[in-house]
Scaffold this motif. Structure first.
Motif, PDB file in Angstrom:
ATOM      1  N   SER A   1       0.769  -1.167  -0.164  1.00  0.00           N
ATOM      2  CA  SER A   1       0.104  -0.080  -0.121  1.00  0.00           C
ATOM      3  C   SER A   1       0.929   1.256  -0.163  1.00  0.00           C
ATOM      4  CB  SER A   1      -0.932   0.033   1.176  1.00  0.00           C
ATOM      5  OG  SER A   1      -0.397  -0.052   2.409  1.00  0.00           O
ATOM      6  N   SER A   2       2.112   1.220   0.278  1.00  0.00           N
ATOM      7  CA  SER A   2       3.149   2.166   0.407  1.00  0.00           C
ATOM      8  C   SER A   2       3.677   2.505  -1.128  1.00  0.00           C
ATOM      9  CB  SER A   2       4.028   2.257   1.412  1.00  0.00           C
ATOM     10  OG  SER A   2       3.703   1.975   2.529  1.00  0.00           O
ATOM     11  N   PHE A   3       3.950   1.310  -1.785  1.00  0.00           N
ATOM     12  CA  PHE A   3       5.038   1.546  -2.756  1.00  0.00           C
ATOM     13  C   PHE A   3       4.555   0.985  -4.153  1.00  0.00           C
ATOM     14  CE2 PHE A   3       7.747   1.620   1.074  1.00  0.00           C
ATOM     15  CZ  PHE A   3       8.338   2.945   0.888  1.00  0.00           C
ATOM     16  N   SER A   4       3.237   0.532  -4.315  1.00  0.00           N
ATOM     17  CA  SER A   4       2.779  -0.118  -5.509  1.00  0.00           C
ATOM     18  C   SER A   4       2.615   1.077  -6.433  1.00  0.00           C
ATOM     19  CB  SER A   4       1.259  -0.617  -5.387  1.00  0.00           C
ATOM     20  OG  SER A   4       1.236  -1.701  -4.683  1.00  0.00           O
ATOM     21  N   ASN A   5       3.278   0.789  -7.696  1.00  0.00           N
ATOM     22  CA  ASN A   5       3.120   1.656  -8.478  1.00  0.00           C
ATOM     23  C   ASN A   5       4.063   2.884  -8.373  1.00  0.00           C
ATOM     24  OD1 ASN A   5       2.004   2.044 -11.361  1.00  0.00           O
ATOM     25  ND2 ASN A   5       0.793   3.610 -10.613  1.00  0.00           N
ATOM     26  N   GLN A   6       5.134   2.647  -7.660  1.00  0.00           N
ATOM     27  CA  GLN A   6       5.902   3.614  -7.330  1.00  0.00           C
ATOM     28  C   GLN A   6       5.354   4.685  -6.377  1.00  0.00           C
ATOM     29  OE1 GLN A   6       6.891   1.081  -9.705  1.00  0.00           O
ATOM     30  NE2 GLN A   6       6.185   2.810 -10.866  1.00  0.00           N
ATOM     31  N   GLY A   7       4.399   4.312  -5.441  1.00  0.00           N
ATOM     32  CA  GLY A   7       3.632   5.161  -4.836  1.00  0.00           C
ATOM     33  C   GLY A   7       2.557   6.091  -5.489  1.00  0.00           C
ATOM     34  N   GLN A   8       2.422   5.887  -6.766  1.00  0.00           N
ATOM     35  CA  GLN A   8       1.871   6.613  -7.647  1.00  0.00           C
ATOM     36  C   GLN A   8       0.153   6.239  -7.851  1.00  0.00           C
ATOM     37  OE1 GLN A   8       5.077   8.172 -10.712  1.00  0.00           O
ATOM     38  NE2 GLN A   8       4.656   6.146 -10.763  1.00  0.00           N
ATOM     39  N   ILE A   9      -0.489   5.878  -6.786  1.00  0.00           N
ATOM     40  CA  ILE A   9      -1.853   5.602  -6.743  1.00  0.00           C
ATOM     41  C   ILE A   9      -2.449   6.444  -5.688  1.00  0.00           C
ATOM     42  CG2 ILE A   9      -3.465   3.790  -6.365  1.00  0.00           C
ATOM     43  CD1 ILE A   9      -1.357   1.645  -6.991  1.00  0.00           C
ATOM     44  N   CYS A  10      -3.348   6.991  -6.236  1.00  0.00           N
ATOM     45  CA  CYS A  10      -4.237   7.862  -5.278  1.00  0.00           C
ATOM     46  C   CYS A  10      -4.627   7.372  -3.924  1.00  0.00           C
ATOM     47  CB  CYS A  10      -5.617   8.751  -5.978  1.00  0.00           C
ATOM     48  SG  CYS A  10      -6.292   7.570  -6.626  1.00  0.00           S
ATOM     49  N   LEU A  11      -4.699   6.023  -3.792  1.00  0.00           N
ATOM     50  CA  LEU A  11      -5.187   5.186  -2.600  1.00  0.00           C
ATOM     51  C   LEU A  11      -4.028   4.744  -1.969  1.00  0.00           C
ATOM     52  CD1 LEU A  11      -7.786   3.150  -4.636  1.00  0.00           C
ATOM     53  CD2 LEU A  11      -8.116   5.166  -3.163  1.00  0.00           C
ATOM     54  N   CYS A  12      -2.912   5.019  -2.314  1.00  0.00           N
ATOM     55  CA  CYS A  12      -1.395   4.594  -1.549  1.00  0.00           C
ATOM     56  C   CYS A  12      -1.870   5.318  -0.368  1.00  0.00           C
ATOM     57  CB  CYS A  12      -0.167   4.806  -2.125  1.00  0.00           C
ATOM     58  SG  CYS A  12       0.097   3.799  -3.670  1.00  0.00           S
ATOM     59  N   GLY A  13      -1.263   4.425   0.693  1.00  0.00           N
ATOM     60  CA  GLY A  13      -1.120   4.947   2.180  1.00  0.00           C
ATOM     61  C   GLY A  13       0.191   5.778   2.412  1.00  0.00           C
ATOM     62  N   SER A  14       0.233   6.994   2.494  1.00  0.00           N
ATOM     63  CA  SER A  14       1.549   7.865   2.719  1.00  0.00           C
ATOM     64  C   SER A  14       1.996   8.155   3.965  1.00  0.00           C
ATOM     65  CB  SER A  14       1.919   8.949   1.811  1.00  0.00           C
ATOM     66  OG  SER A  14       0.719   9.651   2.150  1.00  0.00           O
ATOM     67  N   ARG A  15       0.979   8.160   4.898  1.00  0.00           N
ATOM     68  CA  ARG A  15       1.202   8.402   6.578  1.00  0.00           C
ATOM     69  C   ARG A  15       0.995   7.094   7.353  1.00  0.00           C
ATOM     70  NH1 ARG A  15      -2.756  12.584   8.143  1.00  0.00           N
ATOM     71  NH2 ARG A  15      -4.107  11.554   6.430  1.00  0.00           N
ATOM     72  N   ILE A  16       1.869   6.312   7.866  1.00  0.00           N
ATOM     73  CA  ILE A  16       1.689   5.464   8.537  1.00  0.00           C
ATOM     74  C   ILE A  16       1.872   5.657  10.032  1.00  0.00           C
ATOM     75  CG2 ILE A  16       2.529   3.119   8.827  1.00  0.00           C
ATOM     76  CD1 ILE A  16       3.742   3.205   6.046  1.00  0.00           C
ATOM     77  N   TYR A  17       0.666   5.230  10.588  1.00  0.00           N
ATOM     78  CA  TYR A  17       0.648   5.576  12.242  1.00  0.00           C
ATOM     79  C   TYR A  17       0.788   4.365  12.750  1.00  0.00           C
ATOM     80  CZ  TYR A  17      -0.488  10.360  10.817  1.00  0.00           C
ATOM     81  OH  TYR A  17      -0.408  11.644  10.163  1.00  0.00           O
ATOM     82  N   ILE A  18       1.651   3.900  13.833  1.00  0.00           N
ATOM     83  CA  ILE A  18       1.772   2.716  14.216  1.00  0.00           C
ATOM     84  C   ILE A  18       1.848   2.706  15.792  1.00  0.00           C
ATOM     85  CG2 ILE A  18       3.257   0.742  14.434  1.00  0.00           C
ATOM     86  CD1 ILE A  18       4.627   2.344  11.932  1.00  0.00           C
ATOM     87  N   GLU A  19       0.850   1.872  16.524  1.00  0.00           N
ATOM     88  CA  GLU A  19       0.672   2.129  17.892  1.00  0.00           C
ATOM     89  C   GLU A  19       1.952   2.016  18.650  1.00  0.00           C
ATOM     90  OE1 GLU A  19      -2.319  -0.238  19.436  1.00  0.00           O
ATOM     91  OE2 GLU A  19      -2.392   0.469  21.488  1.00  0.00           O
ATOM     92  N   GLN A  20       2.328   2.469  19.493  1.00  0.00           N
ATOM     93  CA  GLN A  20       3.684   2.867  20.332  1.00  0.00           C
ATOM     94  C   GLN A  20       4.266   1.409  20.796  1.00  0.00           C
ATOM     95  OE1 GLN A  20       5.484   5.852  21.174  1.00  0.00           O
ATOM     96  NE2 GLN A  20       6.836   4.189  20.945  1.00  0.00           N
ATOM     97  N   ASN A  21       3.141   0.327  21.031  1.00  0.00           N
ATOM     98  CA  ASN A  21       3.442  -0.901  21.542  1.00  0.00           C
ATOM     99  C   ASN A  21       4.347  -2.002  20.588  1.00  0.00           C
ATOM    100  OD1 ASN A  21       1.350  -1.434  20.537  1.00  0.00           O
ATOM    101  ND2 ASN A  21       0.308  -2.350  22.303  1.00  0.00           N
ATOM    102  N   ILE A  22       3.987  -1.524  19.272  1.00  0.00           N
ATOM    103  CA  ILE A  22       4.637  -2.311  18.078  1.00  0.00           C
ATOM    104  C   ILE A  22       5.509  -1.422  17.354  1.00  0.00           C
ATOM    105  CG2 ILE A  22       2.881  -4.314  18.236  1.00  0.00           C
ATOM    106  CD1 ILE A  22       2.023  -2.966  15.540  1.00  0.00           C
ATOM    107  N   TYR A  23       5.712   0.026  17.729  1.00  0.00           N
ATOM    108  CA  TYR A  23       6.254   0.760  16.729  1.00  0.00           C
ATOM    109  C   TYR A  23       7.759   0.420  16.103  1.00  0.00           C
ATOM    110  CZ  TYR A  23       8.178   4.953  14.584  1.00  0.00           C
ATOM    111  OH  TYR A  23       8.698   5.840  13.498  1.00  0.00           O
TER     112      TYR A  23
END
Ligand code: TXE
Length: 481
Positions: free
Chosen positions: A273-295
């Motif tokens: 979801s980050s890098f498919s099509n070199q990140g050039q998909i309007c649906l790519c996730g570019s801000r990844i928020y990770i819960e502290q306990n598994i960060y």
């Protein structure tokens, strides 16, 4: 070198001006074909051809329209290999992606709307025993479809197919950066016997050919996918003319990853979801928020897999998963954002520079997949659409906190939530400012579902009956009993 032509009134034509634009292969940096530099004269001709075809096409029974479209779908499938090769040469995306996603989806778009039109129902509303209302739908006439370069044939057909199915005639313009598969589609339509003028494809730049479609008084609706700034300009032109408008614009999508997620599935899908099509998909996730306990665990695993799996390479090699970005200027734009991230205090965990894919690709536009941490949610890197292989990581502790992060950009296209807590997933999904929300998955698409964004990600919804409704005029007929 191949000269791509406009498809107007069932025939191939150069631009009336006789001017051409270069078409570059982003994997090699070389010009490999030319496209017509069309202007309002060519668009005018295309609109006239569409107007002439409209009375017949709009009266053609849905079952016959459907047959033409199914034939086109089959021809796209039959030419999968050639079309995939063209898409990759035009766009720089891995051939694997063109073969498995772009071209199959283009065919699916035609097939889906060819059959949807056969099942489309309108509603009736009874007023006790006093009256009956029924809803009547009719095609709009000539409509304009303007699409971007990131998923060329996929998004081009996603607009054209519902417009044709609903009985409209179309003037369409693909991105001038990736025109080739739209040109091939024109030949497919000729081979399928689609009546002349039903679909017209005009090539050329946005400000000239695109703007002429938007401005033309006889074009009743504009379906546009592309940048937010362009969408704003299109709305400024089209709104005072009272055209119907569907705008699918940029995104800055959050991926929200909780500690109770299926870790393996979440990491694996986040690489995609980050890098498919070199990140050039309007649906790519570019801000990844990770819960502290598994960060830290998640971050380290993500970085490791990206380094192992996503090595920029010749997109024509079947094992390549990271191809070229679409153009030199786009490469420079993405690099300027990486520079900005550094200035804003970001720590680059991997990537952060151009890549050399070597061999025939030594002058191509390649970037290393880039992961950055240490930035705040409000900095420009985390607010503006980069539309390339660049993501940021940020830890969070509570649901409320991450909801605030997720909703704090001007965009609202899509979001993903990774958790095994169903209650939390529903609760968050209902409060995210996003038109499309995936829970424990990404890019899983049912073509019947509404597709589109909130805030600056657009206006209106594509997909399913939403698209057929967009390309139709609605009348209510009230009959007293
Ligand atoms: O898009 P444009 P570009 C975003 C992404 C990217 C930025 C610019 O951030 O960096 O947009 O990309 C036509 N009247 N997305 O330059 O310019 C143009 O010819 C009518 C998001 O490619 O918006 C092309 O066919 N048409 C995105 C189409 O609009 C005009 C996908 C898109 O071009 C026009 C692509 C005008 N005045 C880029 N100007 C997504 N959300 O999927 C241009 N066009």
């Amino acid at each position: 070198m191949e000269k791509i032509k406009n498809y107007i009134g069932g025939t191939f034509r150069p631009a009336q001006s006789g001017e051409w634009l270069d078409n570059v292969n982003p994997a090699t940096g070389e010009i490999y074909s030319f496209i017509p530099d069309s202007d309002e004269q060519d668009v005018g001709e295309a609109v006239e051809a569409a107007k002439a075809a409209f009375p017949e096409w709009s009266r053609t029974p849905a079952a016959i329209r459907s047959k033409y479209m199914l034939d086109i779908a089959e021809r796209i499938e039959a030419q999968l290999e050639e079309l995939a090769m063209d898409e990759t040469n035009d766009n720089g995306k891995p051939i694997w992606l063109s073969r498995n996603v772009d071209i199959p989806r283009a065919s699916a778009n035609f097939r889906f709307f060819a059959t949807a039109i056969l099942h489309w129902e309108t509603s009736t509303h009874m007023m006790d025993d006093t009256a009956v209302n029924y809803t009547h739908k009719s095609p709009l006439g000539v409509v304009g479809c303007i699409s971007p370069w990131n998923l060329p044939l996929y998004l081009f057909t996603w607009k054209i197919a519902p417009a044709l199915a609903a009985g409209n005639c179309v003037v369409a313009k693909p991105s001038e950066i990736t025109p080739l598969t739209a040109y091939r589609l024109a030949q497919i339509c000729i081979d399928a016997g689609l009546p002349a003028g039903v679909l017209n494809i005009v090539h050329g730049s946005g400000p000239k050919a695109g703007q002429a479609i938007v401005e033309h008084k006889d074009v009743k609706a504009i379906s546009f996918t592309g940048g937010t700034k362009t969408g704003e300009g299109i709305a400024r032109t089209a709104a005072p003319m009272f055209k119907k408008l569907s705008l699918e614009l940029g995104g800055k999508n959050p991926n929200i990853i909780f500690g109770d997620c299926d870790f393996e599935d979440a990491v694996k899908t986040t690489v995609r979801s980050s890098f498919s099509n070199q990140g050039q998909i309007c649906l790519c996730g570019s801000r990844i928020y990770i819960e502290q306990n598994i960060y830290e665990k998640f971050r380290d695993e993500l970085v490791k897999r990206v380094q192992q799996q996503l090595v920029p390479a010749d997109p024509l090699m079947k094992e390549t998963r990271m191809g070229a970005v679409v153009s030199k200027s786009h490469k420079e734009k993405v690099l300027s954002y990486i520079e900005l991230a550094r200035e804003e205090g970001g720590n680059i965990l991997t990537g952060g520079a151009e890549a050399d894919a070597g061999g025939r690709c030594k002058n191509g536009y390649f970037l290393q997949p880039t992961i950055i941490e240490g930035l705040s949610e409000t900095c420009r890197t985390n607010q503006e659409e980069i539309f390339g292989p660049v993501v940021t990581l940020q830890p969070f502790e509570t649901e409320e906190e991450v909801l605030g992060y997720a909703n704090c950009t001007p965009y609202g296209l899509s979001a993903t939530i990774w958790t095994s807590n169903l209650k939390r997933a529903h609760n968050l999904a209902h409060r995210l400012d996003s038109g499309i929300i995936w829970v424990n998955t990404w890019l899983l698409r049912d073509l019947r579902t509404p597709f589109g964004g909130m805030k600056q990600s657009g206006v209106g919804r594509e997909g399913g009956y939403d698209a057929l409704n967009f390309f139709s005029e609605t009348r209510n007929v009230c009959i007293k009993l």
